[in-house]
Design a protein around this motif. Structure first.
Motif, short mmCIF file in Angstrom:
data_model
loop_
_atom_site.label_atom_id
_atom_site.label_comp_id
_atom_site.label_asym_id
_atom_site.label_seq_id
_atom_site.Cartn_x
_atom_site.Cartn_y
_atom_site.Cartn_z
N VAL A 117 0.84 -1.20 0.00
CA VAL A 117 0.00 0.00 0.00
C VAL A 117 0.87 1.25 0.00
CG1 VAL A 117 -1.69 1.33 1.31
CG2 VAL A 117 -1.93 -1.15 1.14
N ILE A 118 1.89 1.28 0.85
CA ILE A 118 2.78 2.44 0.92
C ILE A 118 3.47 2.67 -0.42
CG2 ILE A 118 4.86 3.40 2.00
CD1 ILE A 118 4.06 1.79 4.53
N ALA A 119 3.97 1.57 -1.03
CA ALA A 119 4.65 1.68 -2.32
C ALA A 119 3.69 2.19 -3.40
CB ALA A 119 5.23 0.33 -2.73
N ALA A 120 2.46 1.70 -3.39
CA ALA A 120 1.47 2.14 -4.39
C ALA A 120 1.16 3.62 -4.25
CB ALA A 120 0.20 1.31 -4.25
N VAL A 121 1.08 4.10 -3.02
CA VAL A 121 0.81 5.53 -2.79
C VAL A 121 1.95 6.38 -3.34
CG1 VAL A 121 0.55 7.30 -1.01
CG2 VAL A 121 -0.70 5.14 -0.81
N LEU A 122 3.17 5.94 -3.15
CA LEU A 122 4.32 6.67 -3.70
C LEU A 122 4.24 6.73 -5.23
CD1 LEU A 122 7.28 5.33 -1.51
CD2 LEU A 122 6.35 7.65 -1.52
N ILE A 123 3.87 5.62 -5.86
CA ILE A 123 3.76 5.59 -7.32
C ILE A 123 2.65 6.51 -7.81
CG2 ILE A 123 3.19 4.09 -9.28
CD1 ILE A 123 4.62 1.84 -7.69
N LEU A 124 1.55 6.57 -7.06
CA LEU A 124 0.43 7.45 -7.44
C LEU A 124 0.85 8.92 -7.47
CD1 LEU A 124 -2.51 5.76 -5.50
CD2 LEU A 124 -2.37 6.09 -7.98
N MET A 125 1.90 9.27 -6.77
CA MET A 125 2.37 10.65 -6.72
C MET A 125 3.12 11.05 -8.00
SD MET A 125 3.84 10.51 -2.80
CE MET A 125 4.81 12.01 -3.03
N LEU A 126 3.50 10.07 -8.82
CA LEU A 126 4.33 10.35 -9.99
C LEU A 126 3.50 10.78 -11.19
CD1 LEU A 126 6.76 7.30 -9.73
CD2 LEU A 126 7.26 9.68 -9.14
N PRO A 127 4.03 11.66 -12.03
CA PRO A 127 3.34 12.04 -13.27
C PRO A 127 3.46 10.93 -14.31
CG PRO A 127 5.43 13.19 -13.13
CD PRO A 127 5.27 12.44 -11.83
N ALA A 128 2.33 10.47 -14.85
CA ALA A 128 2.33 9.34 -15.79
C ALA A 128 3.17 9.63 -17.02
CB ALA A 128 0.89 9.01 -16.20
N ALA A 129 3.18 10.87 -17.49
CA ALA A 129 3.92 11.21 -18.71
C ALA A 129 5.42 11.00 -18.56
CB ALA A 129 3.65 12.66 -19.09
N LYS A 130 5.94 11.15 -17.34
CA LYS A 130 7.37 10.97 -17.11
C LYS A 130 7.79 9.51 -17.27
CE LYS A 130 9.05 15.05 -15.69
NZ LYS A 130 10.29 15.66 -16.21
N LEU A 131 6.84 8.60 -17.06
CA LEU A 131 7.16 7.17 -17.08
C LEU A 131 7.02 6.55 -18.46
CD1 LEU A 131 5.26 6.06 -13.83
CD2 LEU A 131 7.50 7.15 -14.06
N GLN A 132 6.51 7.31 -19.43
CA GLN A 132 6.14 6.68 -20.70
C GLN A 132 6.23 7.64 -21.87
OE1 GLN A 132 2.48 4.66 -20.11
NE2 GLN A 132 2.92 3.08 -21.61
N HIS A 133 7.18 8.54 -21.86
CA HIS A 133 7.19 9.57 -22.89
C HIS A 133 7.53 9.06 -24.28
CE1 HIS A 133 11.62 9.58 -22.85
NE2 HIS A 133 11.54 9.53 -21.52
N ALA A 134 8.13 7.84 -24.38
CA ALA A 134 8.55 7.36 -25.70
C ALA A 134 7.50 6.47 -26.37
CB ALA A 134 9.85 6.58 -25.59
N VAL A 135 6.40 6.22 -25.69
CA VAL A 135 5.39 5.31 -26.23
C VAL A 135 4.47 6.03 -27.19
CG1 VAL A 135 3.44 3.83 -25.62
CG2 VAL A 135 5.48 3.84 -24.21
N LYS A 136 4.11 5.36 -28.28
CA LYS A 136 3.21 5.95 -29.26
C LYS A 136 1.78 5.81 -28.76
CE LYS A 136 6.32 4.78 -33.07
NZ LYS A 136 6.48 3.98 -34.32
#
Length: 415
Positions: free
Chosen positions: A191-210
């Motif tokens: 749960v703690i790890a998932a909350v940390l991930i929810l704080m991240l901007p999705a675009a930063k994790l996948q900018h090269a995907v079409k």
């Protein structure tokens, strides 16, 4: 002056991996992964204790079956997880798999039949198979190339350190809370790890995907990932070296406890120390490997790691406990040197929009090697007591020789 410069060089090698933490996106991902890895240590300690509750004579069978189901889930589902990592929101995959694994782990304290353990372990690792390749595919997207190897090294070192410290902490908590209750602590870590991930901007994790590719053929993309994995000669060689590492590593994981107790007539405390030495060696190598071998091929690291592993286990049957501690320290060093380069080679040689599927295929094949290696280790341990590590080392040398032969043949063909 020479001594001071050497000291600075050593300190720099250990400091370099932490440079990647200046990137707040990677730092958040890293801490999320570290928390869930610590929780995983609780799960496996809890499973070991839980298996004893079904009968001491059954515990080894239950754990061996659980490990087999674990790698089976990775082999089957990882290639498709890699495909999704290239096409679906990686942030969604990361936090969803955490929440689902939280629910599965929370069910483990309630089991009262063996088949329930097997079902839950398999499901847990199905979603682990979707999380890990996605996490690995994210790292080269969020970390610049100058710090990429250091970021991978830090992740690997943390995995090894938690592998050493996590079970000890889990054992203490099991005494306080009970064997079944520590599964709830693992659930909380997800749960703690998932909350940390929810704080991240999705675009930063996948900018090269079409983003405009709405449909895809899972089988086609999974096969493409496998082809890309084996097509690149640098990655292919690293993958075959991982087979050597798996053969030797399985001997260590499967047969060390029997050798300590039956061969050397020692107790659990000695087993804990020798496995801690292995983890410490792996952690040290993970921190410094990126600084020691900065070549494009990473071949020196790969060959030296495989050689060290094969040599150390080959002579273990013929030494006493103090020497075994030293050998397992070097075996840990060898395993990190032999396994780490694959991940960085993928990040450096595969186009960004294809990396997810290749990481997924790599995750599947690297665990396929372990699925092959575990039965070999079990056979040598049960049929050749007193010579199990020697024969395991001989098999590792054989596969290393095959890998080097293939490299030399390919070099001749290119000429």
């Amino acid at each position: 002056m020479v001594i001071q410069s050497r000291k600075k060089s050593i300190l720099t090698q250990f400091h370099e991996p932490f440079q990647a933490l200046k990137n707040w996106v990677f730092a958040t991902l890293y801490f999320a992964e570290s928390i869930s890895l610590l929780g995983d240590a609780f799960t496996w300690v809890g499973l070991a204790l839980l298996s004893y509750q079904f009968g001491r004579e059954k515990s080894a069978i239950i754990l061996a079956t659980a490990l087999t189901l674990r790698v089976t889930a990775f082999i089957i589902f990882s290639p498709f997880a890699g495909v999704l990592a290239d096409r679906v929101s990686r942030k969604t995959i990361l936090y969803t798999t955490h929440f689902i694994r939280m629910a599965i782990v929370a069910c483990l304290p309630l089991v009262n039949h063996e088949w329930q353990i097997y079902a839950l372990v398999f499901l847990l690792n199905v979603f682990n198979a979707f999380f890990t390749p996605t996490y690995r595919a994210v790292i080269p997207q969020v970390v610049d190339k100058a710090h990429y190897r250091q970021a991978v090294g830090l992740s690997t070192a943390t995995f090894q350190i938690l592998g050493v410290l996590g079970p000890g902490l889990a054992g203490i908590l099991a005494v306080w809370f009970g064997a079944r209750q520590i599964f709830f602590i693992d659930a909380g870590s997800f749960v703690i790890a998932a909350v940390l991930i929810l704080m991240l901007p999705a675009a930063k994790l996948q900018h090269a995907v079409k983003k405009n590719e709405k449909t895809f053929t899972a089988w086609h993309d999974a096969i493409k990932g496998i082809k890309l994995l084996f097509k690149n000669p640098l990655i292919r060689f690293a993958l075959f070296i991982e087979l050597v590492s798996a053969i030797a590593g399985a001997q260590i994981l499967v047969n060390t406890v029997g050798h300590i107790k039956s061969g050397l007539h020692l107790d659990d405390r000695h087993y804990g120390w020798v496995m801690a030495a292995f983890g410490i060696g792996a952690s040290i190598a993970a921190f410094v490997a990126g600084s020691l071998d900065k070549t494009k091929t990473r071949r020196l690291s790969l060959i030296v790691g495989a050689l060290v592993l094969a040599i150390t286990i080959s002579i273990t049957n013929f030494v006493g406990y103090p020497m075994m501690l030293v050998l397992w320290l070097f075996a840990g060093l060898g395993q990190s040197l032999a396994e780490m380069p694959s991940e960085t080679l993928i990040g450096e040689n595969i186009p960004e929009n294809e990396q997810g599927k290749v990481y997924g295929s790599h995750f599947a094949f690297s665990h396929l090697w372990w699925a092959v290696a575990y039965p070999i280790a079990g056979y040598t341990g049960s049929h050749f007591a007193g010579r199990n590590f020697l024969y395991g080392g001989m098999i590792a040398f054989f596969f290393l020789a095959m890998a080097l032969f293939m490299v030399s043949v390919n070099s001749i063909k290119r000429r």
